[in-house]
Design a protein around this motif. Sequence first.
Motif, PDB file in Angstrom:
ATOM      1  N   PHE A  17      16.981  21.072 -28.744  1.00 43.46           N
ATOM      2  CA  PHE A  17      17.348  22.283 -28.016  1.00 43.46           C
ATOM      3  C   PHE A  17      17.062  23.556 -28.817  1.00 43.46           C
ATOM      4  O   PHE A  17      16.972  24.648 -28.250  1.00 43.46           O
ATOM      5  N   LEU A  18      16.921  23.415 -30.135  1.00 39.22           N
ATOM      6  CA  LEU A  18      16.586  24.575 -30.963  1.00 39.22           C
ATOM      7  C   LEU A  18      15.178  25.080 -30.682  1.00 39.22           C
ATOM      8  O   LEU A  18      14.860  26.240 -30.948  1.00 39.22           O
ATOM      9  N   PHE A  19      14.342  24.221 -30.131  1.00 40.25           N
ATOM     10  CA  PHE A  19      12.944  24.537 -29.915  1.00 40.25           C
ATOM     11  C   PHE A  19      12.608  24.784 -28.446  1.00 40.25           C
ATOM     12  O   PHE A  19      11.526  25.256 -28.126  1.00 40.25           O
ATOM     13  N   ASN A  20      13.534  24.448 -27.579  1.00 40.37           N
ATOM     14  CA  ASN A  20      13.351  24.682 -26.141  1.00 40.37           C
ATOM     15  C   ASN A  20      14.729  24.903 -25.524  1.00 40.37           C
ATOM     16  O   ASN A  20      15.495  23.961 -25.358  1.00 40.37           O
ATOM     17  N   SER A  21      15.050  26.146 -25.199  1.00 36.05           N
ATOM     18  CA  SER A  21      16.403  26.462 -24.738  1.00 36.05           C
ATOM     19  C   SER A  21      16.739  25.860 -23.383  1.00 36.05           C
ATOM     20  O   SER A  21      17.897  25.859 -22.971  1.00 36.05           O
ATOM     21  N   LYS A  22      15.754  25.303 -22.681  1.00 33.88           N
ATOM     22  CA  LYS A  22      16.043  24.588 -21.435  1.00 33.88           C
ATOM     23  C   LYS A  22      16.902  23.360 -21.701  1.00 33.88           C
ATOM     24  O   LYS A  22      17.576  22.857 -20.801  1.00 33.88           O
ATOM     25  N   LEU A  23      16.880  22.884 -22.948  1.00 33.19           N
ATOM     26  CA  LEU A  23      17.614  21.684 -23.324  1.00 33.19           C
ATOM     27  C   LEU A  23      18.991  21.989 -23.908  1.00 33.19           C
ATOM     28  O   LEU A  23      19.661  21.098 -24.429  1.00 33.19           O
ATOM     29  N   SER A  24      19.423  23.236 -23.813  1.00 35.89           N
ATOM     30  CA  SER A  24      20.667  23.664 -24.468  1.00 35.89           C
ATOM     31  C   SER A  24      21.921  23.174 -23.765  1.00 35.89           C
ATOM     32  O   SER A  24      23.018  23.249 -24.316  1.00 35.89           O
ATOM     33  N   GLY A  25      21.796  22.694 -22.533  1.00 34.74           N
ATOM     34  CA  GLY A  25      22.947  22.146 -21.822  1.00 34.74           C
ATOM     35  C   GLY A  25      24.011  23.187 -21.513  1.00 34.74           C
ATOM     36  O   GLY A  25      23.718  24.279 -21.027  1.00 34.74           O
ATOM     37  N   SER A  26      25.252  22.863 -21.848  1.00 35.96           N
ATOM     38  CA  SER A  26      26.384  23.718 -21.482  1.00 35.96           C
ATOM     39  C   SER A  26      26.416  25.042 -22.230  1.00 35.96           C
ATOM     40  O   SER A  26      27.166  25.945 -21.870  1.00 35.96           O
ATOM     41  N   GLU A  27      25.598  25.175 -23.287  1.00 35.94           N
ATOM     42  CA  GLU A  27      25.579  26.426 -24.037  1.00 35.94           C
ATOM     43  C   GLU A  27      24.823  27.536 -23.315  1.00 35.94           C
ATOM     44  O   GLU A  27      24.891  28.704 -23.691  1.00 35.94           O
ATOM     45  N   CYS A  28      24.063  27.154 -22.286  1.00 37.40           N
ATOM     46  CA  CYS A  28      23.393  28.125 -21.401  1.00 37.40           C
ATOM     47  C   CYS A  28      22.401  29.048 -22.121  1.00 37.40           C
ATOM     48  O   CYS A  28      22.286  30.228 -21.786  1.00 37.40           O
ATOM     49  N   HIS A  29      21.665  28.501 -23.086  1.00 39.23           N
ATOM     50  CA  HIS A  29      20.630  29.306 -23.732  1.00 39.23           C
ATOM     51  C   HIS A  29      19.381  29.436 -22.854  1.00 39.23           C
ATOM     52  O   HIS A  29      18.422  30.095 -23.247  1.00 39.23           O
ATOM     53  N   ASP A  30      19.423  28.818 -21.709  1.00 38.77           N
ATOM     54  CA  ASP A  30      18.318  28.958 -20.759  1.00 38.77           C
ATOM     55  C   ASP A  30      18.621  30.036 -19.714  1.00 38.77           C
ATOM     56  O   ASP A  30      17.861  30.234 -18.779  1.00 38.77           O
ATOM     57  N   LYS A  31      19.734  30.744 -19.926  1.00 39.96           N
ATOM     58  CA  LYS A  31      20.117  31.819 -19.003  1.00 39.96           C
ATOM     59  C   LYS A  31      20.434  33.077 -19.793  1.00 39.96           C
ATOM     60  O   LYS A  31      21.519  33.650 -19.692  1.00 39.96           O
ATOM     61  N   LEU A  32      19.467  33.504 -20.576  1.00 41.09           N
ATOM     62  CA  LEU A  32      19.634  34.649 -21.463  1.00 41.09           C
ATOM     63  C   LEU A  32      19.049  35.919 -20.841  1.00 41.09           C
ATOM     64  O   LEU A  32      18.390  35.881 -19.807  1.00 41.09           O
ATOM     65  N   GLY A  33      19.309  37.033 -21.513  1.00 42.35           N
ATOM     66  CA  GLY A  33      18.694  38.290 -21.085  1.00 42.35           C
ATOM     67  C   GLY A  33      19.494  39.020 -20.022  1.00 42.35           C
ATOM     68  O   GLY A  33      20.496  38.515 -19.502  1.00 42.35           O
ATOM     69  N   LYS A  34      19.050  40.205 -19.702  1.00 41.82           N
ATOM     70  CA  LYS A  34      19.747  41.081 -18.766  1.00 41.82           C
ATOM     71  C   LYS A  34      19.987  40.410 -17.418  1.00 41.82           C
ATOM     72  O   LYS A  34      21.051  40.553 -16.811  1.00 41.82           O
ATOM     73  N   ASN A  35      18.999  39.680 -16.932  1.00 49.93           N
ATOM     74  CA  ASN A  35      19.100  39.046 -15.614  1.00 49.93           C
ATOM     75  C   ASN A  35      19.414  37.558 -15.680  1.00 49.93           C
ATOM     76  O   ASN A  35      19.305  36.845 -14.677  1.00 49.93           O
ATOM     77  N   LYS A  36      19.766  37.082 -16.866  1.00 51.35           N
ATOM     78  CA  LYS A  36      20.112  35.676 -17.089  1.00 51.35           C
ATOM     79  C   LYS A  36      18.972  34.728 -16.694  1.00 51.35           C
ATOM     80  O   LYS A  36      19.210  33.602 -16.239  1.00 51.35           O
ATOM     81  N   LYS A  37      17.755  35.170 -16.917  1.00 52.12           N
ATOM     82  CA  LYS A  37      16.597  34.352 -16.551  1.00 52.12           C
ATOM     83  C   LYS A  37      15.670  34.084 -17.739  1.00 52.12           C
ATOM     84  O   LYS A  37      14.655  33.407 -17.597  1.00 52.12           O
ATOM     85  N   GLU A  38      16.018  34.609 -18.903  1.00 57.53           N
ATOM     86  CA  GLU A  38      15.147  34.468 -20.068  1.00 57.53           C
ATOM     87  C   GLU A  38      15.476  33.209 -20.868  1.00 57.53           C
ATOM     88  O   GLU A  38      16.621  32.756 -20.899  1.00 57.53           O
ATOM     89  N   LYS A  39      14.446  32.667 -21.504  1.00 55.50           N
ATOM     90  CA  LYS A  39      14.585  31.456 -22.325  1.00 55.50           C
ATOM     91  C   LYS A  39      13.836  31.694 -23.632  1.00 55.50           C
ATOM     92  O   LYS A  39      13.235  32.741 -23.835  1.00 55.50           O
ATOM     93  N   TYR A  40      13.850  30.703 -24.496  1.00 59.97           N
ATOM     94  CA  TYR A  40      13.035  30.787 -25.707  1.00 59.97           C
ATOM     95  C   TYR A  40      12.453  29.424 -26.040  1.00 59.97           C
ATOM     96  O   TYR A  40      13.011  28.387 -25.701  1.00 59.97           O
ATOM     97  N   LYS A  41      11.306  29.473 -26.693  1.00 56.72           N
ATOM     98  CA  LYS A  41      10.642  28.271 -27.194  1.00 56.72           C
ATOM     99  C   LYS A  41      10.136  28.540 -28.601  1.00 56.72           C
ATOM    100  O   LYS A  41       9.758  29.652 -28.933  1.00 56.72           O
TER     101      LYS A  41
END
Length: 255
Positions: free
Chosen positions: A66-90
């Motif tokens: 999950f450190l390398f693909n925030s889609k895998l962050s699960g309940s921590e919601c690192h796949d819903k980042l940014g102003k509009n909660k739509k940003e991710k990181y890889k």
Amino acid sequence: MFKKVKFIVLCVGGRAGSDFFHALMDNHDQISQLPGCIYYDEFYKKIKNEFQAKFILKTFLKDYNFLFNSKLSGSECHDKLGKNKKEKYKVNTAKFKKIFYKNFSKINTFNFENLINLLHYTYYLACNKKITKIKYILLNLHHCERIKKIPSFNFRLIYMYRHPIAMVNSAVKSKIFTYRGSLFTPRTLLWYLKRVLFEVRILNDYCKKPIVIKLEDLHRDNKLLIQKLCKSLGITYKKTMLEPTFHNKRWWGDK
């Protein structure tokens, strides 16, 4: 490698905002941290008898993908980042591997501190982050008991806690009103109560002069508390420490 690097261990007394604090430290140029809770005791147990770069790397990438693909962050919601909660990181794993292999052979003494140092150094270079000003590596271990399961090393302990009633209420909500509700038992309640009532009293057994932060104070007197913390650690206060982020993208909290 980071030079003259020190360590901060972040632990929590149960439902007390350790991830929130972690996110506030995200964008500080004097603190290196990975964007998630890493159980270094479990990781070290797996690799301590196999000091081969390939095995260490394979284990780390598997356990902490999950450190390398925030889609895998699960309940921590690192796949819903940014102003509009739509940003991710890889993070480019191929680049991470290349940097790790290149620098693994440069470790003169293989120990826990040097390994953690190398992993953070590699991650930051793979993310194109600056490392010249780094003074501390922050490890989010979550539970204090994990400290006893890793090799002894020098660190500053930051311990998060909150009002006992609020903590227990949060624990009940997070367990009962989710798919994990069946896991909440009287034994679970007793475990939370023991942590919130007794754990804070034995912090000196883990580290001298621990820094204790109450979640309510972190919300209520955010700027003043962070400024005092920076003074205690000997780092520069930054306005970025008032906004929770991961990979410099606004974080809105876990599920």
